[in-house]
Design a protein around this motif. Structure first.
Motif, PDB file in Angstrom:
ATOM      1  N   VAL A  29      22.389  47.061  51.744  1.00 49.65           N
ATOM      2  CA  VAL A  29      23.041  46.143  52.744  1.00 49.65           C
ATOM      3  C   VAL A  29      22.493  44.644  52.564  1.00 49.65           C
ATOM      4  O   VAL A  29      23.208  43.823  52.617  1.00 49.65           O
ATOM      5  CB  VAL A  29      22.853  46.459  54.181  1.00 49.65           C
ATOM      6  CG1 VAL A  29      23.247  45.430  55.209  1.00 49.65           C
ATOM      7  CG2 VAL A  29      23.534  47.762  54.376  1.00 49.65           C
ATOM      8  N   ASP A  30      21.300  44.548  52.563  1.00 51.91           N
ATOM      9  CA  ASP A  30      20.561  43.208  52.343  1.00 51.91           C
ATOM     10  C   ASP A  30      21.097  42.495  50.990  1.00 51.91           C
ATOM     11  O   ASP A  30      21.422  41.326  50.990  1.00 51.91           O
ATOM     12  CB  ASP A  30      18.908  43.313  52.412  1.00 51.91           C
ATOM     13  CG  ASP A  30      18.472  43.701  53.521  1.00 51.91           C
ATOM     14  OD1 ASP A  30      19.274  43.598  54.633  1.00 51.91           O
ATOM     15  OD2 ASP A  30      17.242  43.942  53.721  1.00 51.91           O
ATOM     16  N   GLU A  31      21.150  43.304  50.126  1.00 51.42           N
ATOM     17  CA  GLU A  31      21.770  42.633  48.707  1.00 51.42           C
ATOM     18  C   GLU A  31      23.292  42.438  48.913  1.00 51.42           C
ATOM     19  O   GLU A  31      23.552  41.361  48.405  1.00 51.42           O
ATOM     20  CB  GLU A  31      21.533  43.754  47.701  1.00 51.42           C
ATOM     21  CG  GLU A  31      22.251  43.253  46.210  1.00 51.42           C
ATOM     22  CD  GLU A  31      21.366  42.268  45.627  1.00 51.42           C
ATOM     23  OE1 GLU A  31      21.638  41.464  44.894  1.00 51.42           O
ATOM     24  OE2 GLU A  31      20.157  41.566  46.083  1.00 51.42           O
ATOM     25  N   PRO A  89       7.194  45.220  43.400  1.00 50.21           N
ATOM     26  CA  PRO A  89       8.318  45.862  43.784  1.00 50.21           C
ATOM     27  C   PRO A  89       9.554  45.554  42.909  1.00 50.21           C
ATOM     28  O   PRO A  89       9.686  44.409  42.182  1.00 50.21           O
ATOM     29  CB  PRO A  89       8.861  45.338  45.352  1.00 50.21           C
ATOM     30  CG  PRO A  89       7.900  43.845  45.150  1.00 50.21           C
ATOM     31  CD  PRO A  89       6.780  44.260  44.253  1.00 50.21           C
ATOM     32  N   GLN A  90      10.488  46.641  42.777  1.00 48.55           N
ATOM     33  CA  GLN A  90      11.649  46.414  42.140  1.00 48.55           C
ATOM     34  C   GLN A  90      12.894  46.274  42.753  1.00 48.55           C
ATOM     35  O   GLN A  90      12.975  46.986  43.720  1.00 48.55           O
ATOM     36  CB  GLN A  90      12.070  47.789  41.339  1.00 48.55           C
ATOM     37  CG  GLN A  90      10.520  47.800  40.219  1.00 48.55           C
ATOM     38  CD  GLN A  90      10.300  46.951  39.248  1.00 48.55           C
ATOM     39  OE1 GLN A  90      11.293  46.307  38.523  1.00 48.55           O
ATOM     40  NE2 GLN A  90       8.987  46.503  39.085  1.00 48.55           N
ATOM     41  N   PHE A  91      13.488  45.275  42.562  1.00 53.66           N
ATOM     42  CA  PHE A  91      14.994  44.904  43.397  1.00 53.66           C
ATOM     43  C   PHE A  91      15.921  45.628  42.824  1.00 53.66           C
ATOM     44  O   PHE A  91      16.752  45.291  42.281  1.00 53.66           O
ATOM     45  CB  PHE A  91      15.142  43.463  43.337  1.00 53.66           C
ATOM     46  CG  PHE A  91      13.873  42.499  43.531  1.00 53.66           C
ATOM     47  CD1 PHE A  91      13.841  42.652  45.160  1.00 53.66           C
ATOM     48  CD2 PHE A  91      13.332  41.820  42.752  1.00 53.66           C
ATOM     49  CE1 PHE A  91      12.791  41.699  45.575  1.00 53.66           C
ATOM     50  CE2 PHE A  91      12.137  41.026  43.477  1.00 53.66           C
ATOM     51  CZ  PHE A  91      12.124  41.049  44.838  1.00 53.66           C
ATOM     52  N   ILE A  92      15.778  46.995  43.166  1.00 52.70           N
ATOM     53  CA  ILE A  92      16.837  47.901  42.630  1.00 52.70           C
ATOM     54  C   ILE A  92      18.317  47.895  43.488  1.00 52.70           C
ATOM     55  O   ILE A  92      19.041  48.700  42.849  1.00 52.70           O
ATOM     56  CB  ILE A  92      16.361  49.328  42.536  1.00 52.70           C
ATOM     57  CG1 ILE A  92      15.691  49.622  43.815  1.00 52.70           C
ATOM     58  CG2 ILE A  92      15.227  49.470  41.644  1.00 52.70           C
ATOM     59  CD1 ILE A  92      15.184  51.110  44.043  1.00 52.70           C
ATOM     60  N   ALA A  93      18.322  47.205  44.429  1.00 56.80           N
ATOM     61  CA  ALA A  93      19.672  47.327  45.137  1.00 56.80           C
ATOM     62  C   ALA A  93      20.651  46.430  44.304  1.00 56.80           C
ATOM     63  O   ALA A  93      21.805  46.778  44.526  1.00 56.80           O
ATOM     64  CB  ALA A  93      19.348  46.718  46.458  1.00 56.80           C
ATOM     65  N   LYS A  94      19.906  45.581  43.454  1.00 56.25           N
ATOM     66  CA  LYS A  94      20.978  44.647  42.615  1.00 56.25           C
ATOM     67  C   LYS A  94      21.895  45.443  41.596  1.00 56.25           C
ATOM     68  O   LYS A  94      23.006  45.143  41.806  1.00 56.25           O
ATOM     69  CB  LYS A  94      20.201  43.605  41.915  1.00 56.25           C
ATOM     70  CG  LYS A  94      20.913  42.646  41.074  1.00 56.25           C
ATOM     71  CD  LYS A  94      20.218  41.790  40.236  1.00 56.25           C
ATOM     72  CE  LYS A  94      20.853  40.659  39.477  1.00 56.25           C
ATOM     73  NZ  LYS A  94      21.852  41.145  38.665  1.00 56.25           N
TER      74      LYS A  94
END
Length: 929
Positions: free
Chosen positions: A182-184, A478-483
């Motif tokens: 949701v944040d992404e 941390p990995q930005f996996i929501a992208k």
């Protein structure tokens, strides 16, 4: 401000909430969703904060986050300065509610407090929210806290209340995976709607909408999820693809489990066939006795009773996250454990670990608290310790065998370290199972070495894998996996929003909305429209009700067929819940007239204009506001528009308004105006210095050859909205030429029918400004009627009514205006009286008619017939051929049904009105008629 009370006496805890409203979109107070409290300070109106001993210090001690609030000072500590100088407790309640939301991680800073005009001690307190229930709980707790600080309540335990509030927030909060997605989406300006109280979320609108539930998406294959949940089938499929998997077999009894273990060879693993989160998994079983002990543990967690026995692969536990066929992250999962310090017992070490602020219950925080159950105690015992023993310094004591985060494990990011061959194996495993988002569990000595060489294997494939270990690793980046998830659902350049046209005004909203919808339907768009008649999706009426509010708008935005939305927006919905959506691409404001005044704090036309201006304020920079330049209050709304203004005007060239529009267009602006000529009035589109002819007004069916001036204005507004939304001129022209006010295209809005030679017009007019426009139409049409008798002119008979929530003077004015245009006025009442006594509304309207008669108006007779259908029958019985009967209706289907009955009876020659049969199935009589 002085340091003494404004009045004698001691402060009492009198702060209370009088009214609560939740705005779910742009509203009269803010551009975004907000909670609105009306609070009464009572005696505390006389006691600002600096007059209450210890109030500020105690408040800051309980909520230290308030020290960061800038308030109106625009700098850190500004609110503390206001507290020390002295501010009223309604203002304190606002900031306290914001601070309480910040305690649970909701970064909300929007708020304002304003005194209610004319009501001393009453204040409007407005503040933003993320979760509606959390925001309301914060408001209630804020008021209780303020009262407690004024006078201590022995039953108020702040620590207990705060903990209960935090737990309440945790119950409704999104999990880490859902929140990350949701944040992404928000960062990319993709709208979202929470569809239930859990993790089901819609991203995007209408035809572009996608759904997620945690890490399952609307693109996730149900078959793939079933395959992944069947560990035996998963292993066989992966093995058939040549991927490294352990030897295994599925069993249903203890004896079968022992036989399989002996065939495979010890050590083995026993686990449920369709379990999750590592529950029921028993590792490193060395002999038949251990298998017998482990079997019931695994079977208890198996939904279908099947248990898997597989070879035990030694090594570390790695989770590879695959999104859309590509590796997104790798995490090493370390089972829950504690490290001895030579002083503390195992039990004390666990308590110390759980005291870490990063640990919480379930998925609420980065880490989960370590749970000491029978299995953990037994595992500690197998390592040679009791829970009360003190392990040597630096000795690691395991409390779980599996590395799941949900059992208290920790994670170490290994994304950049994974060997390319292992990455390829993980990606191939996800493709074999068919999951768009998959968690591939590797057991191998080292993820940096090829598992085919080191002896590792894939032990499990997980559907809906959790993101927490990747977004919040205990060790590592941390990995930005929501992208990649949002990239998969909405590839770069893919739309997520549908165009929204919102229409408001005192009169003409419904007809204008229908015109706009008709234009875009002709272009092949799947239009979702809301109006006072209901919700229409692609020409189908789904809900028959007053649907001009925010809930109906959200219903349209959730429909997967809709690719264009047209919303009629009424004053009541804005005041009650806001717009219900984030923004509109085109806002249309037709007029602002004195109607519905005296309700919900709106007492003047200027205040009503402020309400309707919410639509203009919700226009983005690349959007348009279609404004009626002929209305001074609407004209002023141009200052509130962030996008472009498109003017409409019915004034003639050379007027002051037209001069203003010409200047606007010379600067590159847009407008739609009327240009008169010997052949009639032409609707002209002006864009910059260009002028483009659109249509003759007298050739548009809805204008009744130009006599219905209100529909000329509505056509201008509809054309301007369509032009602003990108419709080509020839499509706009075709839409206006094919839109008429017949009952099927525009039910209840200027429908003209002939009944036994009587000209009947059915309309929804219900207020004084609308009656002026309808009266003008009646005069233009009436003058053109031919009498059936050479000695008598055609009569004009009007059946009128208004809603019971109007002011008395407004009701009298309605009757007074109607008397100027009709020979006979029949006054009726709506079925819903809205708080009035039966006959009261009709009496006030009739009073206005009689006053006009005394002043010499056209009307010579007024009659009161309270029931709508009886009033229609009475008017029709009085009419002769060639007369004009105008029916201002409440329940238009019942009225049209009655007219159809009159027509049939005339054809049959019965001469009675008792038969209620109708020939048209769309004319449905109202209940009880």
């Amino acid at each position: 401000m002085t340091d003494t009370p404004l009045a004698g006496g001691r402060p009492s805890p009198d702060l209370r909430i009088v009214e609560t409203r939740v705005y779910r979109g742009a509203n009269v107070w803010a551009y975004d969703k907000s909670i609105h409290l009306v609070v009464d300070l009572g005696s505390l109106e006389q006691f600002p904060t600096n007059t209450i001993p210890g109030f500020t210090d105690n408040l800051l001690q309980m909520l230290p986050g308030l020290r960061e609030h800038s308030c109106s000072r625009g700098r850190r500590g500004g609110f503390v300065e206001r507290l020390n100088e002295g501010t009223w407790l309604g203002h304190v309640a606002e900031h306290t509610a914001l601070a309480l939301q910040q305690v649970v991680g909701h970064d909300i800073r929007r708020g304002k407090t304003r005194q209610v005009k004319g009501e001393p001690g009453h204040y409007n307190v407005i503040f933003g929210y993320v979760d509606e229930q959390v925001g309301l709980a914060a408001a209630r707790l804020a008021v209780r806290l303020v009262n407690h600080l004024v006078e201590a309540d022995p039953e108020f335990d702040w620590d207990a209340e705060l903990e209960a509030y935090i737990k309440r927030a945790e119950r409704t909060a999104f999990g880490p995976s859902t929140q990350a997605i949701v944040d992404e989406a928000v960062s990319r300006d993709i709208p979202w709607i929470r569809l239930n109280q859990y993790s089901l979320v819609q991203l995007g609108q209408g035809v572009h909408a996608k759904r997620i539930r945690a890490t399952m998406t609307s693109a996730t294959s149900s078959i793939a999820v079933d395959v992944a949940s069947d560990k035996d089938l998963t292993t066989r499929l992966l093995g058939a693809a040549g991927l490294p998997v352990p030897k295994q077999d599925s069993v249903r009894s203890v004896d079968q489990a022992v036989k399989v273990a002996e065939r495979i060879g010890y050590p083995v693993v026993v686990k449920p066939l369709d379990g999750n989160h590592g529950r029921g998994v028993c590792l490193n079983l060395q002999d038949a006795d251990e298998v017998r002990e482990a079997f019931p543990v695994a079977q208890e967690q198996s939904r279908r009773g099947w248990v898997i026995v597989e070879s035990f692969v030694t090594g570390k536990d790695y989770r590879c996250l695959i999104i859309d066929g590509r590796l997104a992250a790798v995490a090493e999962r370390v089972p829950a454990s504690v490290t001895g310090d030579g002083v503390s017992t195992v039990e004390q070490l666990v308590d110390t670990a759980n005291a870490d602020p990063r640990r919480g219950v379930g998925h609420e925080k980065v880490l989960t608290r370590i749970k000491v159950d029978d299995a953990a105690i037994e595992l500690v015992r197998e390592q040679g310790y009791a829970m009360t023993d003190v392990p040597p310094e630096d000795e690691m004591v395991k409390l779980a065998l599996t590395g799941n985060m949900s059992t208290g494990g920790i994670s170490i990011d290994r994304t950049v370290e994974a060997h390319p061959e292992n990455v390829e194996i993980a990606e191939e495993a996800a493709r074999m199972i068919g999951l768009d988002i998959a968690g591939i569990d590797f057991i191998c000595p080292d993820i940096t070495e090829p598992v085919r060489e080191t002896g590792g294997a894939i032990c499990e494939v997980n559907a809906a894998p959790g993101f927490r270990m990747h977004t919040h690793p205990t060790i590592g980046e941390p990995q930005f996996i929501a992208k990649p998830v949002v990239d998969m659902l909405f590839p770069p350049g893919a739309p997520s929003r549908i165009p929204i046209v919102a229409v408001t005004g005192t009169n003409g909203k419904t007809t204008t909305s229908r015109m706009i919808s008709h234009i875009f339907k002709g272009m092949g768009r799947k239009v979702g429209m809301t109006s006072t008649d209901g919700v229409v999706i692609d020409e189908r009426l789904l809900i028959k009700a007053d649907a001009s509010g925010p809930r109906s708008a959200r219903m349209v935005l959730q429909n997967p067929r809709v690719d264009f939305a047209v919303f009629e927006v009424a004053r009541g919905g804005i005041l009650r819940e806001g717009l219900g959506y984030e923004r509109n691409d085109v806002a249309v404001v037709l007029n602002v007239q004195p109607d519905h005044l005296g309700l919900r704090g709106i007492d003047t036309v200027e205040q009503l204009a402020d309400v309707k201006a919410v639509l203009v304020e919700a226009v983005p920079r690349d959007g348009h506001a279609v404004l009626n330049a002929d209305d001074p209050l609407v004209r002023e709304m141009r200052r509130r528009c962030s996008g472009q203004v498109v003017w409409i005007s019915m004034e003639e060239p050379g007027s002051e308004v037209r001069d203003m529009i010409d200047a606007h267009c010379r600067r590159g602006g847009k407008a739609l105006v009327l240009n008169p000529s010997d052949r009639g009035e032409m609707i002209v589109v002006k864009h910059g210095r260009r002028e483009m002819q659109l249509a003759w007004t007298h050739l548009l069916p809805a204008t009744f050859s130009g006599r219905a001036r209100m529909n000329v204005q509505n056509a201008l507004a509809a054309a301007a909205a369509a032009f602003a939304a990108g419709a080509p001129l020839h499509d706009i022209r075709q839409g206006l030429r094919t839109f008429s006010t017949n009952y099927y295209l525009s039910p209840g809005r200027l429908n003209e029918v002939e009944v036994n030679g009587v000209n009947v017009v059915v309309d929804y007019c219900h207020n004084a400004p609308g009656m002026r426009m309808l009266g003008d139409f009646v005069d233009r049409v009436g003058d053109s009627l031919e009498s059936s008798h050479e000695l008598a002119r055609p009569s004009r008979i009007g059946v009128i009514a208004t809603a019971g929530d109007r002011r008395d003077d407004d009701m009298r004015e309605l009757g007074h205006i109607a008397a100027q245009h009709f020979d006979v006025v029949v006054v009726r009442e709506d079925e819903a009286l809205r708080g009035r006594e039966r006959g009261e509304v009709a009496g006030l309207v009739a009073e206005g008619v009689r006053t006009a008669i005394d002043e010499g108006s056209r009307c010579k007779q007024v009659e009161v017939v309270l029931t709508e259908i009886e009033a229609v029958r009475h008017a029709m019985s009085r009419a002769n051929k060639g007369d004009l009967v105008v029916l201002c209706v409440d329940k238009h289907p019942a009225v049209m049904s009655e007219l159809e009955t009159w027509s049939q009876q005339a054809q049959a020659g019965s001469g009675t009105t008792d038969d209620k049969a109708t020939a048209d199935p769309d004319y449905q009589p109202a209940s009880g008629e």
